[in-house]
Design a protein around this motif. Structure first.
Motif, PDB file in Angstrom:
ATOM      1  N   ILE A 287       0.869  -1.272   0.002  1.00 35.18           N
ATOM      2  CA  ILE A 287      -0.076  -0.048  -0.085  1.00 35.18           C
ATOM      3  C   ILE A 287       0.686   1.184  -0.020  1.00 35.18           C
ATOM      4  CG2 ILE A 287      -1.820   1.013   1.216  1.00 35.18           C
ATOM      5  CD1 ILE A 287      -2.119  -1.501   2.819  1.00 35.18           C
ATOM      6  N   GLN A 288       0.910   2.009  -0.943  1.00 35.32           N
ATOM      7  CA  GLN A 288       1.603   3.192  -1.069  1.00 35.32           C
ATOM      8  C   GLN A 288       0.904   4.540  -1.388  1.00 35.32           C
ATOM      9  OE1 GLN A 288       4.173   1.923  -4.529  1.00 35.32           O
ATOM     10  NE2 GLN A 288       5.808   2.071  -2.984  1.00 35.32           N
ATOM     11  N   ARG A 289       1.313   5.321  -0.735  1.00 34.94           N
ATOM     12  CA  ARG A 289       0.699   7.057  -0.965  1.00 34.94           C
ATOM     13  C   ARG A 289       1.941   7.801  -0.804  1.00 34.94           C
ATOM     14  NH1 ARG A 289      -2.274  10.170   3.669  1.00 34.94           N
ATOM     15  NH2 ARG A 289      -0.146  10.406   4.554  1.00 34.94           N
ATOM     16  N   GLY A 290       2.180   8.701  -1.587  1.00 36.11           N
ATOM     17  CA  GLY A 290       3.038   9.927  -1.615  1.00 36.11           C
ATOM     18  C   GLY A 290       2.657  10.967  -0.804  1.00 36.11           C
ATOM     19  N   ILE A 291       3.324  12.036  -0.796  1.00 35.67           N
ATOM     20  CA  ILE A 291       2.848  13.314   0.071  1.00 35.67           C
ATOM     21  C   ILE A 291       1.461  13.707  -0.198  1.00 35.67           C
ATOM     22  CG2 ILE A 291       3.250  15.743   0.486  1.00 35.67           C
ATOM     23  CD1 ILE A 291       6.185  14.982  -0.142  1.00 35.67           C
ATOM     24  N   SER A 292       0.563  13.980   0.879  1.00 35.71           N
ATOM     25  CA  SER A 292      -0.746  14.441   0.630  1.00 35.71           C
ATOM     26  C   SER A 292      -0.843  15.693   1.101  1.00 35.71           C
ATOM     27  CB  SER A 292      -1.568  13.192   1.428  1.00 35.71           C
ATOM     28  OG  SER A 292      -2.868  13.850   1.394  1.00 35.71           O
ATOM     29  N   LEU A 293      -1.447  16.550   0.395  1.00 40.47           N
ATOM     30  CA  LEU A 293      -1.548  17.841   0.622  1.00 40.47           C
ATOM     31  C   LEU A 293      -3.133  18.158   0.983  1.00 40.47           C
ATOM     32  CD1 LEU A 293       0.437  20.169  -1.665  1.00 40.47           C
ATOM     33  CD2 LEU A 293       0.863  19.350   0.425  1.00 40.47           C
ATOM     34  N   PHE A 294      -4.108  17.662   0.300  1.00 37.51           N
ATOM     35  CA  PHE A 294      -5.785  18.034   0.529  1.00 37.51           C
ATOM     36  C   PHE A 294      -6.312  16.493   0.721  1.00 37.51           C
ATOM     37  CE2 PHE A 294      -4.290  21.977  -1.249  1.00 37.51           C
ATOM     38  CZ  PHE A 294      -4.363  22.694  -0.311  1.00 37.51           C
ATOM     39  N   ILE A 295      -6.042  15.786  -0.209  1.00 38.39           N
ATOM     40  CA  ILE A 295      -6.831  14.457  -0.242  1.00 38.39           C
ATOM     41  C   ILE A 295      -5.683  13.607  -0.539  1.00 38.39           C
ATOM     42  CG2 ILE A 295      -9.087  15.596  -0.933  1.00 38.39           C
ATOM     43  CD1 ILE A 295      -8.481  14.508  -3.809  1.00 38.39           C
ATOM     44  N   SER A 296      -5.947  12.267  -0.270  1.00 40.99           N
ATOM     45  CA  SER A 296      -5.011  11.152  -0.360  1.00 40.99           C
ATOM     46  C   SER A 296      -5.682  10.435  -1.564  1.00 40.99           C
ATOM     47  CB  SER A 296      -5.104  10.343   0.769  1.00 40.99           C
ATOM     48  OG  SER A 296      -4.572  10.942   1.860  1.00 40.99           O
ATOM     49  N   LYS A 297      -4.582  10.080  -2.260  1.00 39.56           N
ATOM     50  CA  LYS A 297      -4.751   8.711  -3.309  1.00 39.56           C
ATOM     51  C   LYS A 297      -3.757   7.550  -2.949  1.00 39.56           C
ATOM     52  CE  LYS A 297      -4.648   7.221  -7.929  1.00 39.56           C
ATOM     53  NZ  LYS A 297      -4.155   7.932  -9.464  1.00 39.56           N
ATOM     54  N   VAL A 298      -4.292   6.727  -2.553  1.00 38.65           N
ATOM     55  CA  VAL A 298      -3.427   5.486  -2.065  1.00 38.65           C
ATOM     56  C   VAL A 298      -3.732   4.242  -3.073  1.00 38.65           C
ATOM     57  CG1 VAL A 298      -3.016   3.884  -0.185  1.00 38.65           C
ATOM     58  CG2 VAL A 298      -4.158   6.016   0.264  1.00 38.65           C
ATOM     59  N   THR A 299      -2.489   3.840  -3.529  1.00 38.68           N
ATOM     60  CA  THR A 299      -2.437   2.804  -4.646  1.00 38.68           C
ATOM     61  C   THR A 299      -2.312   1.301  -3.680  1.00 38.68           C
ATOM     62  OG1 THR A 299      -1.722   4.371  -6.198  1.00 38.68           O
ATOM     63  CG2 THR A 299      -1.616   2.024  -6.701  1.00 38.68           C
ATOM     64  N   VAL A 300      -2.811   0.466  -4.371  1.00 41.40           N
ATOM     65  CA  VAL A 300      -2.794  -0.900  -3.666  1.00 41.40           C
ATOM     66  C   VAL A 300      -1.889  -1.940  -4.683  1.00 41.40           C
ATOM     67  CG1 VAL A 300      -3.878  -3.056  -2.615  1.00 41.40           C
ATOM     68  CG2 VAL A 300      -4.779  -0.747  -2.186  1.00 41.40           C
ATOM     69  N   PHE A 301      -0.965  -2.710  -4.403  1.00 41.49           N
ATOM     70  CA  PHE A 301      -0.302  -3.538  -5.153  1.00 41.49           C
ATOM     71  C   PHE A 301      -0.501  -4.923  -4.779  1.00 41.49           C
ATOM     72  CE2 PHE A 301       1.590   0.700  -5.528  1.00 41.49           C
ATOM     73  CZ  PHE A 301       1.739   0.879  -6.953  1.00 41.49           C
ATOM     74  N   ASP A 302      -0.358  -5.997  -5.669  1.00 44.02           N
ATOM     75  CA  ASP A 302      -0.379  -7.432  -5.204  1.00 44.02           C
ATOM     76  C   ASP A 302       0.929  -7.983  -5.081  1.00 44.02           C
ATOM     77  OD1 ASP A 302       0.736  -7.981  -7.693  1.00 44.02           O
ATOM     78  OD2 ASP A 302      -0.949  -8.825  -8.551  1.00 44.02           O
ATOM     79  N   CYS A 303       0.882  -8.989  -4.659  1.00 47.82           N
ATOM     80  CA  CYS A 303       2.473  -9.626  -4.523  1.00 47.82           C
ATOM     81  C   CYS A 303       3.574  -9.464  -5.308  1.00 47.82           C
ATOM     82  CB  CYS A 303       2.500 -10.842  -3.755  1.00 47.82           C
ATOM     83  SG  CYS A 303       1.744 -12.169  -5.148  1.00 47.82           S
ATOM     84  N   ASP A 304       3.118  -9.362  -6.875  1.00 45.87           N
ATOM     85  CA  ASP A 304       4.180  -9.242  -8.018  1.00 45.87           C
ATOM     86  C   ASP A 304       4.354  -7.916  -8.296  1.00 45.87           C
ATOM     87  OD1 ASP A 304       4.407 -12.145  -7.952  1.00 45.87           O
ATOM     88  OD2 ASP A 304       2.211 -12.131  -9.057  1.00 45.87           O
ATOM     89  N   GLY A 305       3.661  -6.802  -7.546  1.00 43.22           N
ATOM     90  CA  GLY A 305       3.700  -5.440  -7.709  1.00 43.22           C
ATOM     91  C   GLY A 305       2.877  -4.847  -8.661  1.00 43.22           C
TER      92      GLY A 305
END
Length: 195
Positions: A77-95
């Motif tokens: 589970i990855q997220r970059g810097i968040s200023l106002f709203i978050s966008k979080v990306t989910v990856f499986d075991c293989d990326g």
């Protein structure tokens, strides 16, 4: 597909810590009491660690991995810097990207739209205004429910650690990618909305 992702009930326990920067959780099978997955934030940079102790904590990036106790990755589970709203990306075991969450800017109690890897809306995560109960809704159908579990008075008063119960509907098919998105979202609730 790892069979641990096909269970319908989980208990997620945040690690206790007075001055903790990393987000670490254990995921239990409530039937056996065994830890079946571990959620760790292993690659926390120095500046991110420092910002986690400030008012900017909810804006810091994160890279969380859910693994089996024998260290096989299930979800990232990855997220970059968040200023106002978050966008979080989910990856499986293989990326490979499974999907992502986008936080709603003006929502009472917290709300995420959950998309698959084809940018299709698959469900919404909605919280009540008190913020301790969340539901994954596909229209009028509830796919899963998250509730906060009592951790004991000492733990509640002196730490930021929380425990959550996740119940996924038996109608959600086994091995469906939405199961990974639901499990990942539990971590997002705590890191994006609760910290």
């Amino acid at each position: 597909m790892n069979t641990r992702i096909n269970k319908n009930t989980y208990i997620i326990k945040e690690h206790v810590g007075l001055f903790k920067a990393a987000n670490n959780y254990d995921i239990y099978d409530p039937e056996t009491g065994d830890i079946i997955m571990e959620c760790r934030e292993p690659n926390l940079g120095f500046f991110t660690k420092m910002l986690r102790f400030t008012d900017y904590k909810t804006m810091t990036p994160f890279d969380v991995q859910i693994r089996t106790p024998d260290d096989q990755r299930i979800i990232r589970i990855q997220r970059g810097i968040s200023l106002f709203i978050s966008k979080v990306t989910v990856f499986d075991c293989d990326g490979n990207a499974v999907g992502y969450f986008k936080q709603k800017l003006f929502s009472i109690g917290g709300k995420f739209d959950i998309f698959d890897n084809q940018d299709q809306l698959v469900c919404q995560l909605k919280g009540n205004w008190v913020g301790w109960n969340f539901r994954f809704m596909d229209g009028n159908d509830e796919l899963a429910h998250i509730s906060k579990e009592w951790g004991g008075i000492g733990k509640e008063l002196f730490t930021s650690a929380d425990n959550y119960a996740l119940k996924i509907s038996a109608d959600v098919p086994e091995d469906h990618p939405i199961r990974k998105l639901i499990l990942a979202a539990v971590m997002c609730i705590d890191m994006v909305l609760k910290e």
